[in-house]
Motif scaffolding. Structure first.
Motif, PDB file in Angstrom:
ATOM      1  N   ALA A  92       0.849  -1.205   0.000  1.00 15.82           N
ATOM      2  CA  ALA A  92       0.000   0.000   0.000  1.00 15.82           C
ATOM      3  C   ALA A  92       0.880   1.249   0.000  1.00 15.82           C
ATOM      4  O   ALA A  92       1.956   1.248   0.592  1.00 15.82           O
ATOM      5  CB  ALA A  92      -0.883  -0.005   1.238  1.00 15.82           C
ATOM      6  N   PRO A  93       0.439   2.300  -0.687  1.00 17.80           N
ATOM      7  CA  PRO A  93       1.257   3.529  -0.700  1.00 17.80           C
ATOM      8  C   PRO A  93       1.285   4.189   0.675  1.00 17.80           C
ATOM      9  O   PRO A  93       0.489   3.854   1.542  1.00 17.80           O
ATOM     10  CB  PRO A  93       0.524   4.423  -1.699  1.00 17.80           C
ATOM     11  CG  PRO A  93      -0.893   3.957  -1.658  1.00 17.80           C
ATOM     12  CD  PRO A  93      -0.831   2.480  -1.400  1.00 17.80           C
ATOM     13  N   LEU A  94       2.214   5.122   0.821  1.00 25.44           N
ATOM     14  CA  LEU A  94       2.216   5.928   2.046  1.00 25.44           C
ATOM     15  C   LEU A  94       1.035   6.892   1.959  1.00 25.44           C
ATOM     16  O   LEU A  94       0.896   7.627   0.974  1.00 25.44           O
ATOM     17  CB  LEU A  94       3.531   6.707   2.160  1.00 25.44           C
ATOM     18  CG  LEU A  94       3.776   7.447   3.471  1.00 25.44           C
ATOM     19  CD1 LEU A  94       5.282   7.601   3.696  1.00 25.44           C
ATOM     20  CD2 LEU A  94       3.141   8.820   3.486  1.00 25.44           C
ATOM     21  N   VAL A  95       0.186   6.890   2.963  1.00 24.51           N
ATOM     22  CA  VAL A  95      -1.020   7.733   2.934  1.00 24.51           C
ATOM     23  C   VAL A  95      -0.794   8.954   3.822  1.00 24.51           C
ATOM     24  O   VAL A  95      -0.363   8.835   4.971  1.00 24.51           O
ATOM     25  CB  VAL A  95      -2.252   6.937   3.414  1.00 24.51           C
ATOM     26  CG1 VAL A  95      -3.489   7.827   3.393  1.00 24.51           C
ATOM     27  CG2 VAL A  95      -2.457   5.708   2.551  1.00 24.51           C
ATOM     28  N   ALA A  96      -1.084  10.118   3.255  1.00 27.13           N
ATOM     29  CA  ALA A  96      -0.883  11.367   4.009  1.00 27.13           C
ATOM     30  C   ALA A  96      -1.828  12.425   3.459  1.00 27.13           C
ATOM     31  O   ALA A  96      -2.348  12.288   2.349  1.00 27.13           O
ATOM     32  CB  ALA A  96       0.565  11.835   3.873  1.00 27.13           C
ATOM     33  N   PRO A  97      -2.065  13.486   4.234  1.00 32.17           N
ATOM     34  CA  PRO A  97      -2.928  14.564   3.735  1.00 32.17           C
ATOM     35  C   PRO A  97      -2.363  15.205   2.466  1.00 32.17           C
ATOM     36  O   PRO A  97      -1.147  15.249   2.256  1.00 32.17           O
ATOM     37  CB  PRO A  97      -2.954  15.568   4.886  1.00 32.17           C
ATOM     38  CG  PRO A  97      -2.644  14.774   6.101  1.00 32.17           C
ATOM     39  CD  PRO A  97      -1.692  13.715   5.640  1.00 32.17           C
ATOM     40  N   LYS A  98      -3.266  15.725   1.680  1.00 28.72           N
ATOM     41  CA  LYS A  98      -2.948  16.311   0.372  1.00 28.72           C
ATOM     42  C   LYS A  98      -1.836  17.368   0.450  1.00 28.72           C
ATOM     43  O   LYS A  98      -1.021  17.495  -0.449  1.00 28.72           O
ATOM     44  CB  LYS A  98      -4.228  16.952  -0.155  1.00 28.72           C
ATOM     45  CG  LYS A  98      -4.157  17.589  -1.495  1.00 28.72           C
ATOM     46  CD  LYS A  98      -5.526  18.191  -1.804  1.00 28.72           C
ATOM     47  CE  LYS A  98      -5.518  18.895  -3.142  1.00 28.72           C
ATOM     48  NZ  LYS A  98      -6.837  19.475  -3.447  1.00 28.72           N
TER      49      LYS A  98
END
Lengths: 617, 254
Positions: B127-133
Motif C-alpha cells: 500500500a502507498p504511504l497515505v498522508a494529507p494532500k
C-alpha cells in the motif's frame, strides 16, 4: 429554544427502542471534562480512579477506531463512506441487542443491567439531523443528551489559554461558525462543526432533536452539584444514590483534578498550554475581560445568554450597534475580496497594468477610455483596467498582497469594475442602490453624497433587503428594465452609521476621502429582478420642506442622465446614440419619483416613509 | 437497521461488505478476492477494498499482528528497521523528512509484524504511504488522491521489499509547551507501549485464543527494544528529526 425555567430537561417523544448512548454535549471549555470525571468516579473504585482514566471514549468524529471494530483503514474511504462508518460505529455500541428464543437473558439480571448501562460519549459538535442512515447522532443508538453550558464570558477566559489565543481572538472564535465542516479522510475524521457558542446551544435545544436533552449549567454544577446532577443521571440510567454522588463529586473537586494534573500530567491537555484545569471559577471573567470584550461577547450571544439565565452587563441600546457591525464584519471575513457573483461573468487578476491606453479619451484626468478598454488611476496610485466587458485587472499599489485585513481593493472591484464591464457589454450602470420592498424593487439614485447608501440601510433596518448598493446594472427585457443583484459592501459615513445603529469603530475603514467604513449587508438571491420604480434623491436649501414629485416628459430623461453618465464614461463606451437611446428607454419604462429634502436636517425617517409609500403604488 | 461495513466470519472465506464500496473475501490462507461496486471509479474502490481493508485482514489471518505505526529503514539494503508509532496527524510529519534523507518505507501504518526466534520483524506492505494532500507541495514524491473528494493522498516513495528486524521503536506525538523533544522511554511506560503496539479486535491474530500468552510474549519482547518518545512541532520538524536520527545512531551502535 427554551427559557431558563425549562432547563432541567427538554422531554421529547422517545422511540420505543431506546439506545445506550448518552451524549455529553458542550461547547469547548464548558465543563465537559469535569462531568466525565464525575461519571468516571461514580463507576470506578476509589483506588483506581485517576484523571487520565476518564471514560467516554473518543469523540464521535474520530472513526479511526474502525480498525478495531471492522479492520478497516478509514483513510481509504470517501467523506460519505466515512459518515456511514461513523453511523455504524455508534450504532454498534449504542443499540441494545434484542434477545429472543434461545438467547433470552431475562433470568440474568446482571447481564441485562450491563447491556442496558448508558454509554457516555463526549462531543463538541452542534446537533444536526443528517441524512437517513448517516445521521451523525443516530437516534436508534441514543438514549439522551446532556448539554453542558457555561457563561460565554467565562468560556472565553478558559478557551484563550487552552488554544494559545489572546482573549480578543477567543472572543472571535466563540462567534465564528468554524471550519471543520467537511470530513477529513486523511485524519480519519468526519466533519465536526462546533458552531458558535450560541448556535451550539441552540442546536441541541432545538425542537427537532429527536431524543431527550438535559440542560446542565456549569454554574449550577458548581453551586449545587447534587441536585443538579442526581435527577439527570438517574433519568439516563446512571443509577446512584445521593451519597454515592456526593463521594464522586468530592473525589473530582477542581482542586483535586488540578493537583493530579500538576503531579502526573493530563493527556487531554492542549499542546498550547501547560495546564488543562486552569481556574474553573464561576464569574472569573470579571477580573480578566475588559469592558470592550464583554460588550462584544454580549453582542454576539446576548439573546441566547438571556435564555440560559446569564444576565448581560451592557445596556441593550449599546448592544444593537455593536451586534450589527460584528455580524457585518463576519460576513466580510467569509467573503474573499476578489469574489464577485458568477452571474456578472468577470475574471479578476492582480498584476501590473499599463499607465496609458493608446488613443484613449479622458473624460476625467484619472479616466482613460477606448472602445473596449478602460483604465482608471486612483489617488493611491492603484490602477484598474477593464477589458472586453469581462476581464478585470487590478494594480494594487498599497499592498503587494491584497487581503481583507483593513483596506482592500473590493471597493474598486464592486463599484468601478462592474460599471465599466457592463458598459462595455452594452448595458447601463445606474448610480443607485436597489432595495426589495415587499413585492417591489426600487432603485434609489442620486449624486455622490445624496444619501443612497444611508437610505438603503435605513430601509434594511425596516426589514427590507438591499439587492445592491451604488451600482445598479440595467438591462432591458420585454420592455422592462431588469437588474442583477450582487452582494457588496455599503460605504457609510460616521454620522450615518451612528444614526443607523451601526458601530462605526468596529468596521473596516476605507482609505482616502472622508472617513467611511464598509458594511456588508446580508447576502441576497442572485436572481434577476424587474425594477418597479426609480427614486431620485436630491437636495434643496435648508429652509424648505421635503417635496415629492413625479417628473414628466423630458424631465424624466434629464433626471436619469445625471445618474447614468458615470463621469462621462457611458457615452464614450456605449456611443452617444446608444447611450441616449438606452436612457430614454429607461425613462420610458420605469416610473420615477424625485424626493427633494432640505440640507442639514435629518429627514431619513420621513424619506423612508415616502419610499415605502411609493413602492406600494 | 444498521447500514455500514460488516465482516462475516461464520463461514469460509470471510466476507467483507461495505454498501457503496463493494465486497471482498479473505480465505484462511490469506487469499483475497475483491468485488467493487460497479461504475465510475471502480478502480479506486478496488484499491480501497484491498489496501484499506482486505489486505489487513489477510495479514491478520496469516498470523501477523498489525502494528499501530509505520516501519522505515535507513537504506534499501539495511537490516535494521525503525518502528514509528503515532497518529495520522504526526506520522507523515516524521516519515517524509526521513524519506528525504534516503530512508525507505517498509510499511506505512499499519505494519504487519511477526515474532520469530530472532526477534520482532516488520513485513513490507505494498500500500502507498497515505498522508494529507498538503504534503504534495512539500515533497517530490508522486501522489494521487485515494478517492474522489478525499484529502487523503497515496505517495509513491522509495520502498524496502524484504522483511526487516525491528531494532527500535519511536513514539511520535505533538509537542506540548515545555516538553523535551526526545527522551528514552523507561520503566512502566515501556510495557504500556508494548501492550498497545498491536491493533486488537478483528485484526488481532490471537482474537480467539483462550490463552493469550502468545500476544503477551510479543508485547514483552517489544518492550525490551530501545524505545524513544519524540515530541514534534511542525515548525522545528527538521531539528526534531535530527535528534531522532542521533538516537537511532546510538541504537545501532549499541
Amino acid at each position: 429554544m427554551v427559557g431558563l425555567g425549562d432547563r432541567i430537561m427538554i422531554q421529547r417523544e422517545t422511540p420505543e427502542h431506546q439506545g445506550r448512548v448518552v451524549w455529553l454535549a458542550s461547547f469547548p471549555k464548558s465543563g465537559n471534562t469535569w462531568m466525565r470525571a464525575i461519571i468516571t468516579a461514580l463507576r470506578t473504585h476509589p483506588h483506581l480512579f485517576g484523571v487520565d482514566q476518564l471514560s467516554s471514549g473518543s469523540q464521535p468524529n474520530h472513526v479511526g477506531m474502525s480498525l478495531n471494530a471492522f479492520g478497516l483503514d478509514a483513510r481509504w474511504l470517501t467523506p460519505t463512506e466515512i459518515d456511514t462508518l461513523r453511523h455504524a460505529l455508534i450504532t454498534r455500541t449504542g443499540v441494545i441487542p434484542e434477545f429472543t428464543g434461545d438467547n433470552q437473558i431475562d433470568d440474568m439480571p446482571e447481564v441485562m443491567e450491563r447491556m442496558n448501562a448508558p454509554v457516555f460519549r463526549k462531543t463538541h459538535e452542534v446537533f444536526r439531523p443528517g441524512e437517513p442512515s448517516i445521521e451523525p447522532f443516530p437516534v436508534e443508538a441514543t438514549r439522551a443528551a446532556i448539554l453542558i453550558v457555561r457563561d460565554p464570558r467565562d468560556v472565553t477566559c478558559s478557551y484563550a489559554p487552552f488554544f494559545g489565543q489572546s482573549l480578543e481572538q477567543a472572543v472571535e472564535s466563540l462567534a465564528r461558525e468554524g471550519s471543520e465542516t467537511h470530513a477529513n479522510p486523511a485524519l480519519t475524521q468526519t466533519a465536526q462543526p462546533w458552531g458558535t457558542w450560541s448556535t451550539h446551544a441552540q442546536s441541541w435545544l432545538a425542537s427537532d432533536v429527536p431524543f431527550p436533552v438535559h440542560l446542565v449549567r456549569y454554574e449550577d454544577l458548581k453551586t449545587d452539584p447534587i441536585s443538579t446532577l442526581l435527577p439527570v443521571f438517574n433519568s439516563v440510567g446512571l443509577m446512584c444514590t445521593e451519597n454515592e454522588l456526593e463521594v464522586a463529586i468530592a473525589r473530582t473537586r477542581f482542586e483535586k483534578l488540578q493537583q493530579a494534573e500538576t503531579e502526573r500530567g493530563f493527556r487531554e491537555t492542549s499542546p498550547k498550554t501547560t495546564q488543562f484545569f486552569r481556574s474553573g471559577k464561576h464569574g472569573g471573567w470579571r477580573d480578566e475581560l475588559d469592558e470592550r470584550l464583554v460588550q462584544r461577547i454580549e453582542a454576539d450571544h446576548g439573546e441566547v445568554m438571556i435564555q440560559l439565565g446569564y444576565p448581560l452587563e451592557t445596556p441593550a441600546d449599546q448592544l444593537g450597534p455593536i451586534r450589527s457591525a460584528r455580524q457585518s464584519r463576519r460576513r466580510q471575513e467569509q467573503t474573499a475580496w476578489e469574489s464577485l457573483p458568477p452571474q456578472l461573468g468577470l475574471t479578476v487578476t492582480v498584476g501590473s497594468t499599463p499607465e496609458e491606453l493608446e488613443g484613449a479619451s479622458h473624460p476625467r484626468p484619472w479616466i482613460q477610455v477606448t472602445t473596449d478598454q478602460a483604465l482608471l488611476t486612483f489617488n493611491s496610485g492603484s490602477r484598474l483596467l477593464v477589458s472586453e466587458g469581462r476581464k478585470v485587472q487590478i494594480d494594487w499599489e498599497t499592498d503587494d498582497s491584497p487581503s481583507k485585513d483593513g483596506d482592500d481593493p473590493s471597493w474598486m472591484l464592486q463599484g468601478w469594475a462592474v460599471t465599466l464591464s457592463v458598459l462595455q457589454r452594452g448595458m447601463l450602470s445606474l448610480h443607485a442602490a436597489t432595495v426589495r420592498i415587499g413585492d417591489s424593487t426600487v432603485a434609489i439614485a442620486g449624486l455622490r453624497g445624496a444619501g443612497k447608501s444611508t437610505t438603503a440601510m435605513g430601509l434594511r433596518a425596516r426589514g427590507h433587503s438591499i439587492l445592491c448598493d451604488d451600482v445598479t446594472v440595467i438591462q432591458f427585457k420585454n420592455n422592462s428594465a431588469w437588474t442583477t443583484p450582487y452582494d457588496r459592501n455599503v460605504h457609510l459615513l460616521e454620522d450615518a452609521a451612528t444614526a443607523l445603529g451601526v458601530d462605526f469603530d468596529s468596521l473596516p475603514r476605507l482609505s482616502g476621502g472622508r472617513p467611511k467604513v464598509a458594511f456588508r449587508p446580508e447576502d441576497t438571491e442572485p436572481d434577476e429582478t424587474k425594477i418597479d420604480r426609480i427614486i431620485v434623491l436630491a437636495w434643496a436649501p435648508p429652509t424648505t420642506s421635503i417635496r415629492v414629485n413625479q417628473p414628466a416628459g423630458v424631465q424624466r430623461m434629464n433626471r436619469l442622465l445625471a445618474h447614468t453618465e458615470r463621469d462621462g464614461i457611458a457615452p464614450l463606451v456605449l456611443g452617444e446614440d446608444t447611450y441616449f437611446t438606452q436612457v430614454a428607454k429607461l425613462a420610458d419604462t420605469v416610473p420615477i419619483t424625485q424626493i427633494t429634502r432640505p440640507r442639514g436636517t435629518w429627514t431619513l425617517d420621513d424619506v423612508l416613509d415616502l419610499i415605502e409609500n411609493e413602492a406600494t403604488k | 437497521m444498521v447500514v455500514g461495513p460488516s465482516v462475516s466470519v461464520d463461514n469460509e472465506p470471510w466476507l467483507l461488505k461495505f454498501p457503496g464500496l463493494g465486497s471482498a473475501t479473505v480465505a484462511e490462507d490469506g487469499t483475497v478476492t475483491i468485488d467493487p461496486e460497479p461504475g465510475e471509479d471502480s478502480d479506486l474502490r478496488s484499491e480501497a477494498l484491498l489496501y484499506g481493508w482486505a489486505d489487513l485482514i489477510s495479514w491478520s489471518r496469516r498470523g501477523f499482528s498489525l502494528i499501530r505505526g509505520s516501519c522505515l529503514v535507513p537504506s534499501a539494503t539495511s537490516d535494521s528497521g525503525l518502528l514509528l508509532l503515532g497518529g495520522d496527524h504526526e506520522l507523515p510529519e516524521v516519515e517524509f523528512p526521513l524519506l528525504s534523507r534516503g530512508w525507505h518505507l517498509v510499511s506505512d501504518k499499519p505494519t504487519p509484524m511477526s515474532e520469530t526466534e530472532a526477534g520482532l520483524s516488520a513485513y513490507p506492505r505494498s500500500a502507498p504511504l497515505v498522508a494529507p494532500k498538503r504534503y504534495r507541495k512539500q515533497h517530490e514524491w508522486a501522489a494521487t488522491a485515494l478517492r474522489q473528494d478525499s484529502n487523503a493522498f497515496g505517495f509513491e516513495v522509495p520502498r524496502a521489499h524484504t522483511p526487516i528486524a525491528i531494532r527500535g521503536i519511536c513514539e511520535v506525538r505533538t509537542r506540548r509547551l515545555n516538553e523535551v523533544v526526545l527522551e528514552n522511554v523507561t520503566g512502566l511506560e515501556r510495557f504500556s507501549i508494548g501492550a498497545h503496539l498491536a491493533i486488537g479486535g478483528i485484526l488481532s491474530p490471537v482474537r480467539d485464543a483462550r490463552e493469550p500468552d502468545e500476544a503477551v510474549a510479543a508485547h514483552v519482547r517489544a518492550a525490551s527494544l530501545p524505545i524513544s518518545a519524540l515530541r514534534i512541532d511542525p515548525n522545528t520538524i527538521l531539528v526534531d528529526v535530527d535528534l531522532l536520527l542521533a538516537w537511532w545512531d546510538s541504537v545501532i551502535e549499541s
